[in-house]
Design an enzyme around this catalytic site. Sequence first.
Site: not given
Length: 344
Positions: A37, A120, A138
Site C-alpha cells: 500500500e 484509506y 481511493d
Amino acid sequence: MASPQQQARGIESWFMANRRSLPWRSRRSAWRSLVSEFMLQQTQVARVLEKFEPFMERFPDPASLAAADEQEVLAMWQGLGYYRRARNLKRAAEYIMDQFGGRTPLDPEKLVELPGVGRYTAGAIASIAGRRRVPIVDGNVQRVLARLHADDADPSSRDAIDRAWQRASALVEACDRPDHLNEGLMELGALVCTPGVPDCGACPVAAGCSAKQSGRQGRIPPPKRAAIKVEVHHHAVVVRRNGRLLMEQRGDDGIWAGLWQVPTVESKRKLVPSQVSRRCGIELAGIDRLGSFTHVLSHRRIHVHVFRGDAAPGARCVGRTWQSRSSVGSLPVSNAVKRVLEMG
Ligand code: SF4
C-alpha cells in the site's frame, strides 16, 4: 438502482473471475499489505511490480526494516519516487516494533497510529489482509461510486468525499467478503470504470449504474482543473577530482528529502555559468555547460541545467563528500540526478 447487497455481490464475483495476478495478492500478510500500500500510493502498478519482491526479500518483516540504515532503505526505494513514503514506512516499522511487539496490526484504529497511514491505507490492510468489515475510498473507488450514483460533484469537495465513504460503508456492510469487495472496487476502477470513457459493457454493476442509465458516465466525475506547475531551475555542477565525484545530501524537507545529488544551485530563474560558479559553494577554476533537460513532477516543472566544474586547487568542500564511482552507485538519488550523472 440495485441494492447495496446486489452491487457488492456483483463486484465480488467479478473480482474473483477477473483479478490480476499481483505478488502482494499471492501471499497475504499484514506486513506485505502495508508495504504494497505504501508503494502503490501515487505510483503505477507496473513500477511497483519491479520493486516489491526485492524490497520484501531484503525487509521481510518490520524488524528488518526498523533496524536498517535509512540510506539503504532510500536506495531500495529508488525509482518509486515520493521518498517521504519510504521514510514513513521505516518509521512505521519502528513503531510496530516499539508498540506492537513486531506484529503489524490488523485493527484499523491501531493502523492509523502508524506514520504515513491514513483512513484509506488502514482500511485496505484491515479489510484485505484481515477481512475486517471496513470501507476504503481511493481515487478509483470514488470514481466508481460517483458513477453508480450519478454524483457529478467535484470529487475533491468535502461533501463528495463524505458521500463516497458512506457509499463504500454501505457496500462493505452488505458484502460477503470485505477483502474481495474492496479489492474488487479498486480493480473495477483500474480496469473497467476507468477515467475518461469506461468500458460499461464489461461492468458487473452496469444494470444498476445511474450514470450509465443517463448516459453521463463520461462526464462523471467532472474534469479536474489542471494543477498549476511551479517553474524552477536547478543548476547541477558535476565536479570530479582524482576519479571521485563531489556529492551532497539534500535536507530533511521538500522534494527528494535525504537523497543525494551533485552540488546544485536552485533558483527561480536560469543563471549564467559565472553566477552558478559563485553560488555553488565550492571554489571553481572553471565551469562548462553540458546541457539541459526538464524534469516534471506533479506540481513542479524543474529545468535542470548541467555543468562540469573544475575544483580550484585546495578548494574547500564544506558539507559535501568525495565519492568513488562505486559508492555513488549505491547512494539513493532521484531520477533527475541519475540523468545528471549520465551527462557528466
Ligand atoms: Fe462505471 Fe460504466 Fe460500470 Fe457505471 S456501468 S460503474 S460507469 S463501468
